[in-house]
Design an enzyme around this catalytic site. Structure first.
Site, PDB file in Angstrom:
ATOM      1  N   GLY A  13      44.446   6.661  12.343  1.00  0.00           N
ATOM      2  CA  GLY A  13      44.434   7.362  13.619  1.00  0.00           C
ATOM      3  C   GLY A  13      45.811   7.902  13.962  1.00  0.00           C
ATOM      4  CB  THR A 142      49.794   1.188  14.337  1.00  0.00           C
ATOM      5  OG1 THR A 142      48.606   0.745  14.998  1.00  0.00           O
ATOM      6  CG2 THR A 142      50.826   0.074  14.381  1.00  0.00           C
ATOM      7  CB  ILE A 143      48.292   3.610  19.317  1.00  0.00           C
ATOM      8  CG1 ILE A 143      46.863   3.321  18.839  1.00  0.00           C
ATOM      9  CG2 ILE A 143      48.660   5.067  19.100  1.00  0.00           C
ATOM     10  CD1 ILE A 143      45.789   4.001  19.667  1.00  0.00           C
ATOM     11  CG  ASP A 144      45.699  -0.688  17.216  1.00  0.00           C
ATOM     12  OD1 ASP A 144      45.249  -0.339  18.317  1.00  0.00           O
ATOM     13  OD2 ASP A 144      45.108  -0.487  16.145  1.00  0.00           O
ATOM     14  CG  MET A 190      41.687   3.152  21.206  1.00  0.00           C
ATOM     15  SD  MET A 190      42.481   4.411  20.173  1.00  0.00           S
ATOM     16  CE  MET A 190      41.156   5.641  20.084  1.00  0.00           C
ATOM     17  CD  GLU A 247      38.939  -0.233  20.119  1.00  0.00           C
ATOM     18  OE1 GLU A 247      38.075   0.651  20.265  1.00  0.00           O
ATOM     19  OE2 GLU A 247      39.848  -0.179  19.272  1.00  0.00           O
ATOM     20  CE1 TYR A 297      39.267   9.281  18.277  1.00  0.00           C
ATOM     21  CE2 TYR A 297      39.172  11.639  17.842  1.00  0.00           C
ATOM     22  CZ  TYR A 297      38.913  10.330  17.454  1.00  0.00           C
ATOM     23  OH  TYR A 297      38.319  10.094  16.249  1.00  0.00           O
ATOM     24  CD  GLN A 299      43.456   4.714  24.192  1.00  0.00           C
ATOM     25  OE1 GLN A 299      43.966   3.717  24.678  1.00  0.00           O
ATOM     26  NE2 GLN A 299      42.171   4.768  23.870  1.00  0.00           N
ATOM     27  NE  ARG A 300      43.578   9.014  17.781  1.00  0.00           N
ATOM     28  CZ  ARG A 300      42.664   8.617  16.912  1.00  0.00           C
ATOM     29  NH1 ARG A 300      42.392   7.325  16.793  1.00  0.00           N
ATOM     30  NH2 ARG A 300      42.021   9.489  16.158  1.00  0.00           N
TER      31      ARG A 300
END
Length: 420
Positions: A13, A142-144, A190, A247, A297, A299-300
């Site tokens: 992503g 990574t956004i995570d 996410m 999520e 999507y 947010q990223r």
């Protein structure tokens, strides 16, 4: 020793700032022409290498490449193609080496999360055994925010800023209408296994009673009765309740609240529908009027509100990756190191890929409040510096202006085609 070309690819992503890392890689490689020839980019990530679809970035102007700093998404295309283990599919790795050798590529810069770190490591190892060594450097993204050995991950700071701002603005809307309208608002963000993005919503609160009133983390087992009781108390006390849910929120047995039964390309459970599920839960129990939203999507992709800190760090890891390669490094990842002290400062460090690949960094328990529904001061201290600074793109006629590259493909040199 003759100089080699470089290959850069974007994985998984995309983020609001992954192109800033691409900019860092390409601009820095151009400064090291004595060591690095051309920089080729994979069309749609690693699939571009397997299909021998290589983009010649030398065809792009200096202005266009620099414009990547303020352009969201993946400028060269990304993909969710997980490279299996060497034992399961050695042919894919051998194909990569075959393509790299055909195009005189000696440097591999893979911009992504944990899975791409693993691919980078395997390419480094296999290429050596095949007699065509590749210097493989992982560029973190990574956004995570779940990569280990780095203080934070490029891409996360901008998502954190977007989620915090959106939570505050939506909460003001709900608060203004709660007397006669909506009582509960739920925002789904996410974060499959780690609750960093949901935690960022906590930055929206400035004083007691401010939203978000409830944050649901994957790290804390969901308890329906406790959740509903908290919603009821909050509505009674403040007139409304704002919930931000990751999520990946799950029950004690590990079952996701929103698991659909399907699997994605990486073999992960397909998630979706958490916010409406929670909203219905509240509706059935109390009859409250509700609204919900899924950041998804948005947010990223939100480059218009990116964190300047995030942009700077994304560029810095791309730049450092090239410098590490030129210095002879291999199977490493540039990482962000936070300095000690009250004032936020950071620098670039180095992490070995065998310690990064396939390891997830979860939220520390001391970052989550005792009741499991919010963040602590320790979390706020960690998160706040990452959303600092505004990095607005140029606007024209009221709309942000983003770069669109030519993405000219290099002529293929191999007769054999490879099916992905």
């Amino acid at each position: 020793m003759p100089k080699k070309n470089a290959f850069y690819a974007q994985s998984g992503g995309v983020t609001a700032v992954i192109n800033a890392s691409a900019c860092g890689v390409i601009e820095t490689a151009r400064e090291h022409r004595a060591h690095i020839g051309k920089v080729y980019a994979g069309r749609n990530g690693i699939i571009g290498a397997l299909r021998e679809e290589l983009i010649d970035t030398s065809k792009e102007s200096r202005k266009a490449i620099h414009g990547l700093l303020s352009t969201p998404s993946g400028a060269f295309g990304s993909c969710r193609h997980k490279m299996k283990s060497l034992e399961e599919n050695r042919a894919e790795y051998e194909r990569l080496i075959e393509v790299f050798e055909a195009h005189d590529i000696g440097y591999f810069f893979y911009n992504g999360g944990g899975d791409s770190a693993d691919t980078c490591l395997k390419v480094s190892q296999l290429s050596e055994s095949m007699g065509y060594p590749i210097q493989a450097i992982h560029v973190p993204k990574t956004i995570d925010n779940d990569l280990p050995l780095t203080d934070n991950c490029p891409g996360f700071g901008s998502v954190a800023k977007y989620v915090a701002v959106s939570t505050r603005e939506a909460a003001l809307d709900v608060a203004s209408m709660c007397e006669t309208s909506t009582k509960v608002f739920i925002l789904e963000v996410m974060g499959r296994h780690a609750g960093w993005i949901a935690a960022a919503a906590g930055l929206a609160a400035q004083k007691e009673g401010d939203a978000p009133h409830i944050i649901l983390f994957p790290e804390i087992a969901f308890n329906r009765e406790k959740f509903l009781a908290k919603v009821k108390r909050t509505v009674k006390k403040y007139g409304y309740c704002v919930v931000v849910a990751s999520e990946g929120a799950q029950y004690k047995d590990g079952t996701f609240l929103s698991e659909s039964g399907l699997r994605d390309a990486f073999g992960h459970a397909q998630l979706g529908g958490l916010a409406p599920n929670l909203a219905q839960m509240v509706k059935d129990e109390f009859g409250y009027k509700y609204h919900w939203a899924v950041a998804d999507y948005l947010q990223r992709a939100a480059r218009h509100i990116a964190s300047q800190t995030d942009v700077d760090q994304a560029y810095a890891v791309g730049k450092a990756a090239v410098e590490m390669a030129v210095a002879g490094k291999n199977a490493v990842m540039p990482c962000i190191v936070r300095s000690a002290g009250k004032r936020y400062n950071w620098s670039i460090g180095e992490a070995p890929l065998d310690k990064v690949a396939n390891v997830e960094k979860m939220m520390p328990r001391n970052f989550i409040s005792r009741d499991g529904f919010n963040i602590t001061d320790a979390a706020r201290t960690y998160l706040e510096p990452l959303i600092q600074g505004e990095a607005y793109p140029a606007y024209r006629h009221g709309m942000p202006q983003y770069v669109e590259l030519k993405n000219t493909l290099v002529p293929k040199r191999l007769k054999r085609r490879f099916k992905v």
